[in-house]
Design a protein around this motif. Structure first.
Motif, PDB file in Angstrom:
ATOM      1  N   GLN A 218     -18.237   7.524  -6.833  1.00 39.67           N
ATOM      2  CA  GLN A 218     -19.014   8.075  -5.724  1.00 39.67           C
ATOM      3  C   GLN A 218     -19.360   9.523  -6.066  1.00 39.67           C
ATOM      4  O   GLN A 218     -18.604  10.441  -5.729  1.00 39.67           O
ATOM      5  CB  GLN A 218     -18.202   7.989  -4.437  1.00 39.67           C
ATOM      6  CG  GLN A 218     -19.075   8.054  -3.216  1.00 39.67           C
ATOM      7  CD  GLN A 218     -18.311   7.669  -1.970  1.00 39.67           C
ATOM      8  OE1 GLN A 218     -17.612   8.495  -1.411  1.00 39.67           O
ATOM      9  NE2 GLN A 218     -18.433   6.421  -1.536  1.00 39.67           N
ATOM     10  N   GLY A 219     -20.455   9.709  -6.751  1.00 36.66           N
ATOM     11  CA  GLY A 219     -20.886  11.050  -7.160  1.00 36.66           C
ATOM     12  C   GLY A 219     -19.876  11.695  -8.084  1.00 36.66           C
ATOM     13  O   GLY A 219     -19.466  11.103  -9.074  1.00 36.66           O
ATOM     14  N   ASP A 220     -19.439  12.907  -7.727  1.00 37.43           N
ATOM     15  CA  ASP A 220     -18.458  13.585  -8.587  1.00 37.43           C
ATOM     16  C   ASP A 220     -17.031  13.249  -8.159  1.00 37.43           C
ATOM     17  O   ASP A 220     -16.085  13.959  -8.470  1.00 37.43           O
ATOM     18  CB  ASP A 220     -18.702  15.102  -8.574  1.00 37.43           C
ATOM     19  CG  ASP A 220     -18.574  15.684  -7.181  1.00 37.43           C
ATOM     20  OD1 ASP A 220     -18.516  14.890  -6.206  1.00 37.43           O
ATOM     21  OD2 ASP A 220     -18.517  16.918  -7.046  1.00 37.43           O
ATOM     22  N   LYS A 221     -16.908  12.157  -7.409  1.00 39.31           N
ATOM     23  CA  LYS A 221     -15.582  11.718  -6.975  1.00 39.31           C
ATOM     24  C   LYS A 221     -15.448  10.220  -7.248  1.00 39.31           C
ATOM     25  O   LYS A 221     -16.419   9.545  -7.561  1.00 39.31           O
ATOM     26  CB  LYS A 221     -15.427  11.955  -5.469  1.00 39.31           C
ATOM     27  CG  LYS A 221     -15.517  13.424  -5.055  1.00 39.31           C
ATOM     28  CD  LYS A 221     -15.027  13.553  -3.632  1.00 39.31           C
ATOM     29  CE  LYS A 221     -14.831  15.006  -3.238  1.00 39.31           C
ATOM     30  NZ  LYS A 221     -16.094  15.670  -2.859  1.00 39.31           N
ATOM     31  N   VAL A 222     -14.220   9.730  -7.125  1.00 38.35           N
ATOM     32  CA  VAL A 222     -14.038   8.271  -7.071  1.00 38.35           C
ATOM     33  C   VAL A 222     -13.219   7.947  -5.825  1.00 38.35           C
ATOM     34  O   VAL A 222     -12.395   8.756  -5.400  1.00 38.35           O
ATOM     35  CB  VAL A 222     -13.302   7.697  -8.313  1.00 38.35           C
ATOM     36  CG1 VAL A 222     -14.196   7.674  -9.531  1.00 38.35           C
ATOM     37  CG2 VAL A 222     -12.012   8.449  -8.592  1.00 38.35           C
ATOM     38  N   ILE A 223     -13.487   6.793  -5.248  1.00 35.88           N
ATOM     39  CA  ILE A 223     -12.644   6.287  -4.165  1.00 35.88           C
ATOM     40  C   ILE A 223     -11.758   5.223  -4.809  1.00 35.88           C
ATOM     41  O   ILE A 223     -12.268   4.321  -5.479  1.00 35.88           O
ATOM     42  CB  ILE A 223     -13.487   5.629  -3.046  1.00 35.88           C
ATOM     43  CG1 ILE A 223     -14.613   6.551  -2.573  1.00 35.88           C
ATOM     44  CG2 ILE A 223     -12.589   5.184  -1.904  1.00 35.88           C
ATOM     45  CD1 ILE A 223     -14.175   7.750  -1.804  1.00 35.88           C
ATOM     46  N   VAL A 224     -10.451   5.351  -4.649  1.00 33.07           N
ATOM     47  CA  VAL A 224      -9.579   4.349  -5.255  1.00 33.07           C
ATOM     48  C   VAL A 224      -8.657   3.727  -4.216  1.00 33.07           C
ATOM     49  O   VAL A 224      -8.360   4.333  -3.187  1.00 33.07           O
ATOM     50  CB  VAL A 224      -8.713   4.921  -6.419  1.00 33.07           C
ATOM     51  CG1 VAL A 224      -9.536   5.716  -7.395  1.00 33.07           C
ATOM     52  CG2 VAL A 224      -7.556   5.737  -5.904  1.00 33.07           C
ATOM     53  N   GLU A 225      -8.238   2.512  -4.494  1.00 35.00           N
ATOM     54  CA  GLU A 225      -7.191   1.879  -3.689  1.00 35.00           C
ATOM     55  C   GLU A 225      -5.922   1.890  -4.518  1.00 35.00           C
ATOM     56  O   GLU A 225      -5.923   1.513  -5.685  1.00 35.00           O
ATOM     57  CB  GLU A 225      -7.581   0.447  -3.333  1.00 35.00           C
ATOM     58  CG  GLU A 225      -8.674   0.411  -2.294  1.00 35.00           C
ATOM     59  CD  GLU A 225      -8.984  -0.994  -1.800  1.00 35.00           C
ATOM     60  OE1 GLU A 225      -9.988  -1.132  -1.088  1.00 35.00           O
ATOM     61  OE2 GLU A 225      -8.241  -1.943  -2.153  1.00 35.00           O
ATOM     62  N   ARG A 226      -4.855   2.325  -3.882  1.00 35.28           N
ATOM     63  CA  ARG A 226      -3.576   2.421  -4.567  1.00 35.28           C
ATOM     64  C   ARG A 226      -2.598   1.494  -3.865  1.00 35.28           C
ATOM     65  O   ARG A 226      -2.434   1.559  -2.636  1.00 35.28           O
ATOM     66  CB  ARG A 226      -3.092   3.861  -4.477  1.00 35.28           C
ATOM     67  CG  ARG A 226      -1.781   4.126  -5.190  1.00 35.28           C
ATOM     68  CD  ARG A 226      -1.356   5.542  -4.879  1.00 35.28           C
ATOM     69  NE  ARG A 226      -0.269   5.997  -5.718  1.00 35.28           N
ATOM     70  CZ  ARG A 226       0.630   6.893  -5.315  1.00 35.28           C
ATOM     71  NH1 ARG A 226       0.552   7.420  -4.100  1.00 35.28           N
ATOM     72  NH2 ARG A 226       1.589   7.262  -6.119  1.00 35.28           N
ATOM     73  N   ALA A 227      -1.934   0.631  -4.631  1.00 35.36           N
ATOM     74  CA  ALA A 227      -1.028  -0.361  -4.044  1.00 35.36           C
ATOM     75  C   ALA A 227       0.395   0.182  -4.031  1.00 35.36           C
ATOM     76  O   ALA A 227       1.078   0.191  -5.048  1.00 35.36           O
ATOM     77  CB  ALA A 227      -1.095  -1.652  -4.844  1.00 35.36           C
ATOM     78  N   LEU A 228       0.832   0.651  -2.858  1.00 39.04           N
ATOM     79  CA  LEU A 228       2.239   1.040  -2.703  1.00 39.04           C
ATOM     80  C   LEU A 228       3.038  -0.214  -2.366  1.00 39.04           C
ATOM     81  O   LEU A 228       2.479  -1.302  -2.278  1.00 39.04           O
ATOM     82  CB  LEU A 228       2.381   2.087  -1.600  1.00 39.04           C
ATOM     83  CG  LEU A 228       1.623   3.402  -1.828  1.00 39.04           C
ATOM     84  CD1 LEU A 228       1.823   4.336  -0.648  1.00 39.04           C
ATOM     85  CD2 LEU A 228       2.085   4.062  -3.120  1.00 39.04           C
ATOM     86  N   GLU A 229       4.346  -0.069  -2.156  1.00 36.40           N
ATOM     87  CA  GLU A 229       5.188  -1.243  -1.904  1.00 36.40           C
ATOM     88  C   GLU A 229       4.696  -2.030  -0.685  1.00 36.40           C
ATOM     89  O   GLU A 229       4.530  -3.240  -0.757  1.00 36.40           O
ATOM     90  CB  GLU A 229       6.644  -0.832  -1.700  1.00 36.40           C
ATOM     91  CG  GLU A 229       7.380  -0.497  -2.999  1.00 36.40           C
ATOM     92  CD  GLU A 229       7.013   0.864  -3.582  1.00 36.40           C
ATOM     93  OE1 GLU A 229       6.326   1.644  -2.886  1.00 36.40           O
ATOM     94  OE2 GLU A 229       7.402   1.148  -4.731  1.00 36.40           O
ATOM     95  N   ASN A 230       4.470  -1.321   0.427  1.00 35.91           N
ATOM     96  CA  ASN A 230       4.127  -2.040   1.654  1.00 35.91           C
ATOM     97  C   ASN A 230       2.798  -1.662   2.244  1.00 35.91           C
ATOM     98  O   ASN A 230       2.465  -2.071   3.343  1.00 35.91           O
ATOM     99  CB  ASN A 230       5.217  -1.821   2.711  1.00 35.91           C
ATOM    100  CG  ASN A 230       6.553  -2.308   2.227  1.00 35.91           C
ATOM    101  OD1 ASN A 230       6.650  -3.409   1.676  1.00 35.91           O
ATOM    102  ND2 ASN A 230       7.573  -1.488   2.377  1.00 35.91           N
ATOM    103  N   GLU A 231       2.060  -0.819   1.567  1.00 32.39           N
ATOM    104  CA  GLU A 231       0.771  -0.435   2.100  1.00 32.39           C
ATOM    105  C   GLU A 231      -0.223  -0.124   0.995  1.00 32.39           C
ATOM    106  O   GLU A 231       0.151   0.068  -0.157  1.00 32.39           O
ATOM    107  CB  GLU A 231       0.911   0.744   3.066  1.00 32.39           C
ATOM    108  CG  GLU A 231       1.667   1.904   2.483  1.00 32.39           C
ATOM    109  CD  GLU A 231       2.231   2.828   3.583  1.00 32.39           C
ATOM    110  OE1 GLU A 231       2.566   3.978   3.242  1.00 32.39           O
ATOM    111  OE2 GLU A 231       2.300   2.410   4.746  1.00 32.39           O
ATOM    112  N   ILE A 232      -1.491  -0.107   1.406  1.00 31.31           N
ATOM    113  CA  ILE A 232      -2.566   0.265   0.497  1.00 31.31           C
ATOM    114  C   ILE A 232      -3.043   1.645   0.933  1.00 31.31           C
ATOM    115  O   ILE A 232      -3.349   1.853   2.107  1.00 31.31           O
ATOM    116  CB  ILE A 232      -3.757  -0.708   0.615  1.00 31.31           C
ATOM    117  CG1 ILE A 232      -3.323  -2.155   0.403  1.00 31.31           C
ATOM    118  CG2 ILE A 232      -4.887  -0.295  -0.325  1.00 31.31           C
ATOM    119  CD1 ILE A 232      -3.130  -2.565  -1.008  1.00 31.31           C
ATOM    120  N   GLN A 233      -3.088   2.585  -0.005  1.00 28.48           N
ATOM    121  CA  GLN A 233      -3.662   3.894   0.281  1.00 28.48           C
ATOM    122  C   GLN A 233      -5.088   3.905  -0.247  1.00 28.48           C
ATOM    123  O   GLN A 233      -5.337   3.493  -1.372  1.00 28.48           O
ATOM    124  CB  GLN A 233      -2.900   4.991  -0.476  1.00 28.48           C
ATOM    125  CG  GLN A 233      -1.689   5.525   0.234  1.00 28.48           C
ATOM    126  CD  GLN A 233      -1.034   6.658  -0.565  1.00 28.48           C
ATOM    127  OE1 GLN A 233      -1.151   6.747  -1.779  1.00 28.48           O
ATOM    128  NE2 GLN A 233      -0.335   7.522   0.154  1.00 28.48           N
TER     129      GLN A 233
END
Ligand SMILES: Cc1cc2nc3c(=O)[nH]c(=O)nc-3n(C[C@H](O)[C@H](O)[C@H](O)COP(=O)(O)OP(=O)(O)OC[C@H]3O[C@@H](n4cnc5c(N)ncnc54)[C@H](O)[C@@H]3O)c2cc1C
Lengths: 256, 313
Positions: A151-166
């Motif tokens: 996304q332009g000069d950034k990225v949007i990422v999904e991070r998989a923690l133990e019990n949640e998605i950030q």
């Protein structure tokens, strides 16, 4: 987008030979690139396909990296070019030493937007080189990344923690370690393998990237195979009624 | 001889008991970094902490990992000999960042002891094919520790300790948390199961796992799998994959179906008493470590086995 995917050459763990004294030997082992590093290459390839740019591979290791089969293998997986830092001492490097070398190599390579690492190397699986590399470079760093959207000069990422998605918004340049779930690495076709021959390879020595010596964090006292439990090895072969019957009898006896 | 200064850093309160138990064995003074509230600090003191450093939960858009630099600073000024970080995903990132600040590695350990004032660690390497014992050399040793490495001591509510609130000015590190959503996880404790049926890539479609489930139901077993079934295929949850990076079984019997038996998987299966394997390839490594094996196609033999078990019920 300028992406660098880091890969480690590792001995095939299925080829490890265990001696009577539980010492292990890799003398007969084939070499390959870490299974989960291929996810980092594939993730880089998908980003470059979607957003344009260039994908480089970066490997630090011993002389095995100069093996033409190894170079061709990793280049055929979607890299535009490959950078190698070769020194036998790197075979024993710990996570901090490896991160230091990659940091110096990346500075030498020049501009980049994203450095990608796998979930962990296939041999030692410390899962730390990416984390330490990001900190050394002084740029945003995240592990367990399951999805990357430019996304332009950034990225949007999904991070998989133990019990949640950030869901994170990350300013580039950044270092991301991806999970082994993020994608299924493509299998190189004949065309990719032939094209791999023509791709540029740059080799560095440690002194060329001007990395200063860092002391190891530990000394290895021993590396030993665990005691193996004796197994009965009653192996039946076949799909006939008699064989299956015999198998079910053995199974039932265990379930009593 | 013990260490002077052991530090514990955890984003998961459930790990406090065991880590403090370990800390008490290893060090004269135990300090704990938490990201929670006063009650959690009290629990840490009752579990063995002398000092608690309570980092305030940062505002919603900031990750707790942004505290890594401040924590490294604290470890340095307080002359920590050992920092044990709980090996959650956030913990691993913090451990790596903290260790980089302290110019050392972060080791994922499965055992740790002190000999002649030196920290000796053990960890699995090569997918579990070997255990590596190391003597650490760093001024502050940074390790990540999971559950089951140390034992929690008895809680003593009368223990005294200090609680220091820390509220460093954190930069967001160029990372903004936009959203946190719960993952549809599953609560299974496969390592407590007495009987386990494990499936591998020998199954060619998700529906076919019904056969394995039927077998599991007949023998009263929990379902487990190999890592590719959980991660590549996503047919089962990650809580169910067996192996070096997943669950270690302690079952009486483990029946694997269409699992090749590579070292990374078998390390998790091996603590089981009896290993049973079905695989169509007689050279599959799984048969080198089986008590009972059947060389056959699961699609042919499993229906027969199920029918026979049912008939004899
Ligand atoms: C660092 C690292 C950590 C890892 N951690 C783990 C871990 O914790 N757990 C884990 O499981 N893996 C782990 N792996 C992956 C591991 O190396 C193997 O890739 C994986 O265990 C193989 O899974 P599998 O046996 O299901 O698949 P495969 O190896 O593909 O085996 C499938 C088997 O099914 C048999 N088969 C096929 N069709 C049939 C049929 N119709 N009937 C009967 N048999 C059939 C085949 O003969 C074959 O033996 C790890 C790898 C690395 C690099």
């Amino acid at each position: 987008m300028r992406v660098i995917s880091c890969c480690k050459a590792v001995p095939e763990e299925q080829d490890i030979v265990v001696a009577k004294d539980r010492q292990i030997s890799f003398e007969k082992a084939e070499w390959k690139f870490g299974q989960y590093d291929l996810n980092a290459v594939e993730a880089g390839k998908q980003l470059v396909e979607a957003a344009g740019g260039q994908l480089s591979g970066l490997c630090a290791g011993g002389n095995i990296l100069d093996n033409s089969k190894m170079k061709k293998d990793i280049l055929s997986r979607g890299l535009d070019d490959l950078y190698l830092v070769i020194d036998e001492s790197l075979e024993q490097a710990d996570t901090y030493q490896s991160a230091r070398v990659l940091e110096a190599a990346i500075k030498k390579i020049g501009d980049f937007d994203l450095v990608l690492c796998g979930a962990g190397s296939s041999d030692l699986y410390a899962q730390q080189v990416g984390n330490q590399l990001g900190e050394l470079l002084g740029i945003p760093v995240v592990n367990a990344v399951n999805r990357i959207m430019p996304q332009g000069d950034k990225v949007i990422v999904e991070r998989a923690l133990e019990n949640e998605i950030q869901v994170l918004e990350i300013t580039l340049p950044a270092v991301l370690s991806v999970t082994s779930e993020i994608n299924v690495p493509r299998i190189p076709g004949m065309k990719d393998i032939i094209a791999a021959n023509k791709k540029p390879v740059t080799k560095f020595t440690l002194s060329e990237i001007e990395v200063t010596n860092s002391l190891p964090s530990s000394t290895v006292l021993s590396t030993l195979a665990p005691e193996q439990a004796e197994r009965r090895l009653t192996i039946l072969e076949g799909e006939s009624e008699d064989i299956v019957d015999a198998f079910v009898k053995l199974l039932r006896a265990e379930l009593k | 001889m013990t260490l002077n200064n052991v530090w514990i850093i955890t984003d998961n309160q459930n790990a406090v008991g065991e880590l403090c138990g370990g800390g008490r064995q290893l060090g004269a003074q135990v300090s704990v970094v938490l990201f929670g509230d006063q009650n959690q600090a009290k629990e840490a003191i009752a579990s063995g902490a002398d000092k608690v450093f309570l980092f305030e939960q940062p505002e919603n858009s900031v990750m707790i990992e942004a505290y890594s630099k401040s924590i490294a600073e604290l470890l340095r000024t307080e002359k920590a000999d050992l920092a044990m970080v709980y090996s959650s995903i956030r913990g691993k990132l913090m451990a790596g960042r903290i260790a980089a600040q302290l110019a050392t590695s972060a080791l994922a350990i499965s055992e740790l002891k002190v000999e002649d004032g030196r920290i000796i660690t053990r960890r699995m390497v090569y997918g579990g094919a070997a255990m590596r014992t190391e003597k650490t050399l760093s001024e502050t040793v940074v390790v990540t520790v999971g559950t089951g490495v140390f034992e929690a001591g008895p809680k003593d509510e009368t223990r005294q300790g200090t609680v220091t609130a820390v509220n460093p000015n954190v930069a967001s590190d160029g990372i903004r948390v936009l959203e946190t959503r719960p993952k549809q996880g599953e609560v299974v404790n496969l390592s407590a199961a007495k009987r386990v049926v494990g499936v591998g890539r020998g199954f060619s479609a998700k529906e076919d796992l019904k056969m394995a489930e039927e077998l599991a139901a007949l023998i009263g077993a929990e379902m487990g799998c190999s890592r590719p079934i959980a991660e590549g295929e996503k047919w089962m949850s990650k809580e169910r994959y067996i192996g070096v990076s997943g669950v270690f079984l302690k079952a009486d019997i483990y029946v694997s179906l269409g699992v090749s038996g590579q070292i990374q998987h078998m390390v998790g299966a091996n603590p089981s008493k009896t290993l049973v394997a079905i695989n169509k390839d007689k050279n599959a490594p799984v048969f080198k470590q089986a008590d009972i094996g059947l060389v056959g196609d699961i699609y042919h033999v499993l229906p027969q086995i199920i029918a026979k078990l049912k008939a004899q019920k």
